[in-house]
Design a protein around this motif. Sequence first.
Motif, PDB file in Angstrom:
ATOM      1  N   VAL A 191      12.030 -12.724 -28.639  1.00 41.51           N
ATOM      2  CA  VAL A 191      12.074 -11.261 -28.589  1.00 41.51           C
ATOM      3  C   VAL A 191      10.800 -10.710 -27.953  1.00 41.51           C
ATOM      4  O   VAL A 191      10.816  -9.673 -27.298  1.00 41.51           O
ATOM      5  CB  VAL A 191      12.292 -10.676 -29.997  1.00 41.51           C
ATOM      6  N   CYS A 224      18.806  -7.391 -28.206  1.00 40.78           N
ATOM      7  CA  CYS A 224      17.650  -6.523 -28.462  1.00 40.78           C
ATOM      8  C   CYS A 224      17.155  -5.838 -27.193  1.00 40.78           C
ATOM      9  O   CYS A 224      16.551  -4.757 -27.258  1.00 40.78           O
ATOM     10  CB  CYS A 224      16.490  -7.337 -29.052  1.00 40.78           C
ATOM     11  N   ARG A 270      13.558  -2.360 -36.224  1.00 39.65           N
ATOM     12  CA  ARG A 270      13.600  -3.797 -36.009  1.00 39.65           C
ATOM     13  C   ARG A 270      13.356  -4.565 -37.290  1.00 39.65           C
ATOM     14  O   ARG A 270      13.989  -5.597 -37.547  1.00 39.65           O
ATOM     15  CB  ARG A 270      12.589  -4.213 -34.936  1.00 39.65           C
ATOM     16  N   THR A 317      18.042  -7.570 -36.357  1.00 38.85           N
ATOM     17  CA  THR A 317      17.019  -6.880 -35.576  1.00 38.85           C
ATOM     18  C   THR A 317      17.647  -6.098 -34.435  1.00 38.85           C
ATOM     19  O   THR A 317      17.257  -4.948 -34.160  1.00 38.85           O
ATOM     20  CB  THR A 317      16.007  -7.897 -35.014  1.00 38.85           C
ATOM     21  N   ALA A 318      18.616  -6.694 -33.769  1.00 41.97           N
ATOM     22  CA  ALA A 318      19.289  -6.015 -32.661  1.00 41.97           C
ATOM     23  C   ALA A 318      19.986  -4.744 -33.138  1.00 41.97           C
ATOM     24  O   ALA A 318      19.926  -3.700 -32.471  1.00 41.97           O
ATOM     25  CB  ALA A 318      20.295  -6.971 -32.003  1.00 41.97           C
TER      26      ALA A 318
END
Length: 423
Positions: free
Chosen positions: A52, A119, A153, A174-175
């Motif tokens: 990421v 993301c 996030r 998180t995405a």
Amino acid sequence: MSASRMSEKTWRTLVPAATIIANVLSYALFLLSARLLDKATFGETLALLNLVVIATIPSFAIQTVVARRTATDTVGPRLMRVAVLIGIAGAGAIMLVSPLIVSFLHLPSYWGVVGGALCVPALVLLGVSQGAAQGRRQWRTLCIAVVLMGVGRVAGGVAGLIVSRSSAGALLGTAVGLALAAAVMLGPTLRLIGQSPVDGSQPVRGLLIETVHAAHAHGVFLLLSSLDMTIARNVLSGEEAGWYAAGNVIFRAALWLPQPVTSLLFASLSDWARHRTATRQGLAAVGGLAAATIAGCAVLGGLVSTIVAGDKFPDLDEDLWIFALAGGGLAVMQFAIYAGLAVLRRGRLAIVWACIAAEILAFYALGLSDTPVTIITTVAVIVSVATVAAVVIALATRPTAEDTDSAAADGTKQIVPGTVDSF
């Protein structure tokens, strides 16, 4: 009017605080991962979160471009469209090389990589939000965007981690969190961009070229900051990679703790008359924070180790100061090189590329990767040597008024926003 100005000044002083809050929030996911996951899965999760980091390159690049263009009223008619396409292309690029990533990191499935790819579009839109706020000097909006990105996030990652107890769940969560944050900021972002008159003379090609230059500057640093963790995941056993991942939390803390210094001083660094004074002030501040972090880890290693990893890695405390040395040295180098970017001295990026080449040579050609301690010690030595070189060059730089006039004439002067840790 006076109250309005006072409010603007107040929000401006809160930008570094917002950055620190976002960074601190990100460590909640690290700490929770260390406690919920076994050693091997923890190392796997940290390796994916480093993916990421690389995925944020388009975000930081577009933030730089949007900040400059909104500040100079050179917003082209297709800026948002190009930003969306950059986000989609970034996600597609990660998916395209996903078989290589899964193989290199020894991952059990593709879902973690899919989460990392998803993301990218949200991060790019959030980069546009922060760039527009910075360019229009809307500090309140900038603070909200920075904190909201951190909350999105981390909340999403923590939720995914709790539900699935897996690295893939953390990345997919998180995405989702980032997508929600981007959706909230979309309206304010469009309004800020709309405040600048559309400059129809700005071609898409120029926008893309400027974005590539910005991506190079940000990308090479993010690559270097995540390279050691990626290599550790590749060459070490699962448990050893987990030990390294726990220590890498301190590396990142030492690296990102001084980031607000760059945000506060960048305007002065861009002013040729104040550049040398600002450079000395910034190096002193960043160096002081790095030294304090190293000393703290050396004296309180046991406490720091317990906070970071609980009792999973009882032998970590003795080597935490080496992680702090590597991260703190990289923070000083980063400031020295960004000081050069402020006056369009991009040649200093060669120092970062030299570090990347040296690490690859040391670990894959010279075999200095048999233990986690050997890896971080090698990284610390390479970074320390490069930092000395960067600092010497930064202190010797004497920009002139002609530099500023030339930059303004060719339209290449850039605003480099303060970066936020993205894992």
